[in-house]
Write an enzyme that holds these catalytic residues in place. Sequence first.
Site, PDB file in Angstrom:
ATOM      1  N   THR A  13      18.834  14.770  11.207  1.00 19.99           N
ATOM      2  CA  THR A  13      18.421  14.673   9.663  1.00 19.99           C
ATOM      3  C   THR A  13      17.242  15.248   9.442  1.00 19.99           C
ATOM      4  OG1 THR A  13      19.382  12.261  10.035  1.00 19.99           O
ATOM      5  CG2 THR A  13      17.853  12.782   8.164  1.00 19.99           C
ATOM      6  N   LYS A 105       6.957  10.325  17.963  1.00 19.55           N
ATOM      7  CA  LYS A 105       5.746   9.427  18.160  1.00 19.55           C
ATOM      8  C   LYS A 105       5.655   8.659  19.397  1.00 19.55           C
ATOM      9  CE  LYS A 105       8.717   7.536  15.288  1.00 19.55           C
ATOM     10  NZ  LYS A 105       9.484   7.882  14.175  1.00 19.55           N
ATOM     11  N   GLU A 129       1.954  16.324  12.936  1.00 24.32           N
ATOM     12  CA  GLU A 129       1.601  15.485  11.344  1.00 24.32           C
ATOM     13  C   GLU A 129       2.907  14.648  11.074  1.00 24.32           C
ATOM     14  OE1 GLU A 129      -1.067  16.008   8.978  1.00 24.32           O
ATOM     15  OE2 GLU A 129      -0.032  14.084   8.787  1.00 24.32           O
ATOM     16  N   GLY A 134       5.312  10.051   8.022  1.00 25.40           N
ATOM     17  CA  GLY A 134       6.398  11.281   7.594  1.00 25.40           C
ATOM     18  C   GLY A 134       5.657  12.180   6.909  1.00 25.40           C
ATOM     19  N   ILE A 136       3.377  11.906   4.680  1.00 27.58           N
ATOM     20  CA  ILE A 136       1.739  11.830   4.387  1.00 27.58           C
ATOM     21  C   ILE A 136       0.719  12.473   5.307  1.00 27.58           C
ATOM     22  CG2 ILE A 136       0.112   9.697   4.155  1.00 27.58           C
ATOM     23  CD1 ILE A 136       2.381   7.848   4.051  1.00 27.58           C
ATOM     24  N   GLY A 187      21.695   1.690   4.988  1.00 29.11           N
ATOM     25  CA  GLY A 187      21.072   3.044   5.809  1.00 29.11           C
ATOM     26  C   GLY A 187      19.678   2.860   5.663  1.00 29.11           C
ATOM     27  N   LYS A 205       2.975   4.590  16.661  1.00 26.25           N
ATOM     28  CA  LYS A 205       2.082   5.161  15.456  1.00 26.25           C
ATOM     29  C   LYS A 205       0.882   5.029  15.696  1.00 26.25           C
ATOM     30  CE  LYS A 205       6.300   5.720  12.423  1.00 26.25           C
ATOM     31  NZ  LYS A 205       7.056   5.093  11.611  1.00 26.25           N
TER      32      LYS A 205
HETATM   33  N1  HSE Z   1      11.949   4.196  11.698  1.00 28.59           N
HETATM   34  C1  HSE Z   1      10.813   4.759  10.727  1.00 28.59           C
HETATM   35  C2  HSE Z   1      10.509   3.699   9.852  1.00 28.59           C
HETATM   36  C3  HSE Z   1      10.683   6.067  10.369  1.00 28.59           C
HETATM   37  O1  HSE Z   1      11.215   2.844   9.400  1.00 28.59           O
HETATM   38  O2  HSE Z   1       9.456   3.858   8.991  1.00 28.59           O
HETATM   39  C4  HSE Z   1      10.457   7.072  11.331  1.00 28.59           C
HETATM   40  O3  HSE Z   1       9.236   7.031  11.955  1.00 28.59           O
END
Ligand code: HSE
Length: 433
Positions: A13, A105, A129, A134, A136, A187, A205
């Site tokens: 993706t 991450k 980054e 994402g 940001i 999804g 993260k």
């Molecule tokens: N699975 C993560 C989320 C997104 O739900 O924020 C990818 O870091």
Amino acid sequence: MKVVNVGLIGAGTVGCGVIEVLRKNRDIIEKRTGIRLNLKRIADIDPDRKRPVKIPGGKLTRDARELLEDGSIQIIIELVGGTGIAKDFVLGAIRNGKHVVTANKALLAHHGREIFGAAAEKGVDIGFEASVGGGIPIIKATQESFAANNILSIHGIINGTSNYILSRMTEEGSEFAEVLKEAQNEGYAEADPSFDVDGIDAAHKLSILIMLSFGIFISFGKIHAEGIRGITPLDIAYADELGHKIKLLAVAKSKENGLEAGVYPALVRKETQLADVSGAFNAIYLVGDAVGPAMLYGKGAGMMPTASAVVSDVLQIAKDLSLGNTHSSPPRFYGGEGSTQLIKMSDTTNKYYLRFQAEDRPGVLGKITGSLGKHGISIESVIQKGRHLGGGDVPVVIMTHEALEKNLLSSLREIDRFSTIRAKTTFIRIEDI
Ligand code: HSE
């Protein structure tokens, strides 16, 4: 125009997002930077899978080693994910003197020290980054924009799936399991949702934000990670009555005796900006000693937002290359050994939301408050409703003032043994932001 050759490993993706951003925004990128990014080769384990973008013939291979060994490729983008083969690709690229951009991450949370060490030794850069929040720009913000500050605290909503589920539970009054199922169908949640709903993704993260903000690498297993499976519509409704929302937060707070850090659901006051971050959005609220409070908000996941962050890293490295800057700027671990800096959860101090399921009899509330008082826990507010939970039980909800977590846990162990307490007591931390 300076041309920089790039290799992409992983055309899923986000990989397709990178291909699309480079196609669609090529002109503006070139005008703005004076650099042409040439996506020279793309490696993917499944070249034939259906993709939302067209990959020009001849670029795609199954064998990532072809990219790692191609002397003309200066930057490798790793979008494979996970801590297995992705680690070999990243270390292999570094060994071959290539700069790396990754969104991974989990890899950095587990092996960041080794990867950044290898990059520093080889004099190559690692762009990451896209690993937190994402699209940001929180990595650039913590590494550069806030570099003049002592960071005092971070409160992040950095898992979009959990935030989406909690937002829907709040709006609809629905149970966790019901919303999770719908989120999976739409999804918004993976078939195996554990990384997201058990706080693991947010803890990966958080460990990256801690590296950048406090200069310490905490071995991943030591970060407290608690998810949202135990959150009920009843607690969301009581929190609301008490002027709060429940959010899954990644928290790091600098204290005199070390760092309090963890991922857990927490009550935040409704009038705070974080309380307004709904759906799959992410936000990071940070306080620095010079800048004061600052918040970054945006899309924390998805094909195009994540690709935006990946391509910004590639461009930064390409700009350095075009200027002849052969520097490497991986994070520095100036804060000593992480595990000695991290305050154990039992030694942290917090305010708490407590929900007891108690028999509806005279004296029950007195016994509860007696135990809390004996353990040095002071009460801020109490609600007891006639709302029966079944079998003659009633919920008693208490908000405490700041208390040491181990004192709270001892008191709850005592209270949960009272014959008038009918179920294990729920406790949720309150974050005063
Ligand atoms: N699975 C993560 C989320 C997104 O739900 O924020 C990818 O870091």
